[in-house]
Design an enzyme around this catalytic site. Structure first.
Site, short mmCIF file in Angstrom:
data_model
loop_
_atom_site.label_atom_id
_atom_site.label_comp_id
_atom_site.label_asym_id
_atom_site.label_seq_id
_atom_site.Cartn_x
_atom_site.Cartn_y
_atom_site.Cartn_z
N SER A 1 40.86 -21.00 -27.16
CA SER A 1 39.40 -21.09 -27.17
C SER A 1 38.72 -19.96 -26.40
CB SER A 1 38.96 -22.43 -26.57
OG SER A 1 37.55 -22.52 -26.55
N THR B 1 36.29 -30.94 -28.77
CA THR B 1 36.83 -30.27 -29.94
C THR B 1 38.02 -31.05 -30.48
OG1 THR B 1 37.49 -28.11 -30.81
CG2 THR B 1 38.35 -28.71 -28.64
N LYS C 1 36.51 -35.28 -31.77
CA LYS C 1 35.08 -35.29 -32.12
C LYS C 1 34.59 -36.61 -32.71
CE LYS C 1 34.86 -30.30 -32.90
NZ LYS C 1 34.57 -29.22 -33.85
N ASN D 1 30.24 -33.07 -30.89
CA ASN D 1 30.97 -32.02 -30.18
C ASN D 1 30.30 -31.64 -28.85
OD1 ASN D 1 28.74 -30.49 -31.18
ND2 ASN D 1 29.97 -28.63 -31.14
N ASP E 1 28.04 -28.12 -34.37
CA ASP E 1 28.96 -27.40 -35.25
C ASP E 1 28.36 -27.07 -36.61
OD1 ASP E 1 31.22 -27.07 -33.65
OD2 ASP E 1 32.02 -29.04 -34.14
N GLY F 1 37.90 -33.89 -40.91
CA GLY F 1 37.85 -34.32 -39.52
C GLY F 1 36.52 -33.97 -38.91
N GLY F 2 36.50 -33.77 -37.59
CA GLY F 2 35.23 -33.53 -36.90
C GLY F 2 34.48 -32.32 -37.41
N GLN G 1 26.83 -22.30 -32.49
CA GLN G 1 26.89 -23.66 -31.96
C GLN G 1 26.90 -23.63 -30.44
OE1 GLN G 1 29.41 -25.57 -30.32
NE2 GLN G 1 30.83 -23.85 -30.09
#
Length: 288
Positions: free
Chosen positions: A20, A67, A71, A92, A107, A134-135, A259
């Site tokens: 990240s 993350t 999420k 998020n 996001d 997913g998230g 974001q």
């Protein structure tokens, strides 16, 4: 900047987090603004997420980011959820107000801002194909529907995830989503070929799955835009293959910048420092 008892803390909760860019990007923005804030990664999955969040509520945290893979799971631990995030079913970004947690999702808007600024895509005229429900996939597809996308095909290896997302979009936003079966490769290839924008929000292509792709390049064509939510590596195998046949490609850098500045504003109450975030990312990327 030294961390003291007065420092306002922000955690990033997820796993894996080694890739990240967000901690450095956020911290450089706080330092540039002279803010006594510190953002740092905490690797945690669903099994201990509730325990960690309960602790953060009672410490000097103004909020936290969430993350993969947390999420969706995080929502059960929140006191309040922003209307758009609630409809998405994914958060998020969480703001801590004296022990009361409110969830947001930045996001989807981050993705749309990146797409519109870096391409000539017109949402209302475009067909999207998204790998991953997913998230990140939830946020992206929900925001696309909210912003007027013409059509969205969605596939996920977990059928219940993709089925739920399609139903939620069609009932809560607009009737534009269609489920595609993960097992039906022929149907996936057909729908991909009909799409203007192909999105990988599945995590395929990031460590430790660097050699994997969500779809073969034979299903793509040079007129398409291909986006991968991953930004480390900067070019997943999916993007490398798409670029090799002439597709316009986007990685997750633009999405993470956009974001991230929204998150910064939610946590600090200050204007979005887009230039600071962009310079930070450019520096990080140049060092890779």
């Amino acid at each position: 900047m030294a961390i003291t008892v007065d420092t306002k803390m922000i955690a990033l909760l997820g796993k894996p987090l080694r890739q990240s860019f967000s901690p450095r990007m956020q911290n450089e923005a706080y330092e540039a603004a002279g803010l006594d804030y510190h953002y740092f990664p905490v690797e945690v999955e669903n099994d201990h997420l509730g325990d960690v969040i309960n602790g953060l509520k009672y410490m000097n945290f103004v909020g936290f980011a969430v993350t993969k893979p947390n999420k969706i799971e995080v929502m059960q631990y929140l006191d309040e959820i922003d209307e758009l995030a609630e409809k998405m079913g994914s958060c998020n970004t969480i703001v801590n107000n004296n022990g009361k947690l409110k969830g947001y999702n930045t996001d989807g808007e981050g993705f749309v801002r990146s797409l519109l600024s870096e391409t000539d895509c017109k949402l209302e005229d475009s067909v999207f194909f998204c790998f991953g429900a997913g998230g990140a996939g939830r946020a992206i597809c929900s925001t696309l529907a909210f912003r007027g996308a013409k059509k969205i095909y969605i596939v996920d290896k977990f059928k219940e995830s993709s089925k739920s997302l399609v139903e939620d979009i069609n009932t809560k936003f607009a009737p534009v989503a269609e489920l595609v079966s993960f097992e039906n490769v022929e149907e996936i290839n057909k729908k991909v070929s009909l799409s203007n924008v192909v999105i990988n929000a599945s995590g395929i292509g990031m460590y430790p799955h660097l050699d994997e792709v969500p779809v073969s390049k034979e299903s793509l064509n040079s007129s398409q835009i291909c986006f991968d939510a991953t930004y480390n590596p900067l070019k997943t195998k999916f993007l490398v293959e798409a670029e090799s046949i002439g597709c316009k490609i986007l990685n997750g850098i633009g999405m993470v910048i956009n974001q991230g500045v929204i998150q910064y504003s939610l946590w600090t109450g200050l204007p979005e420092p887009i230039e600071t975030f962009t310079k930070s990312i450019e520096k990080i990327v140049s060092e890779k």
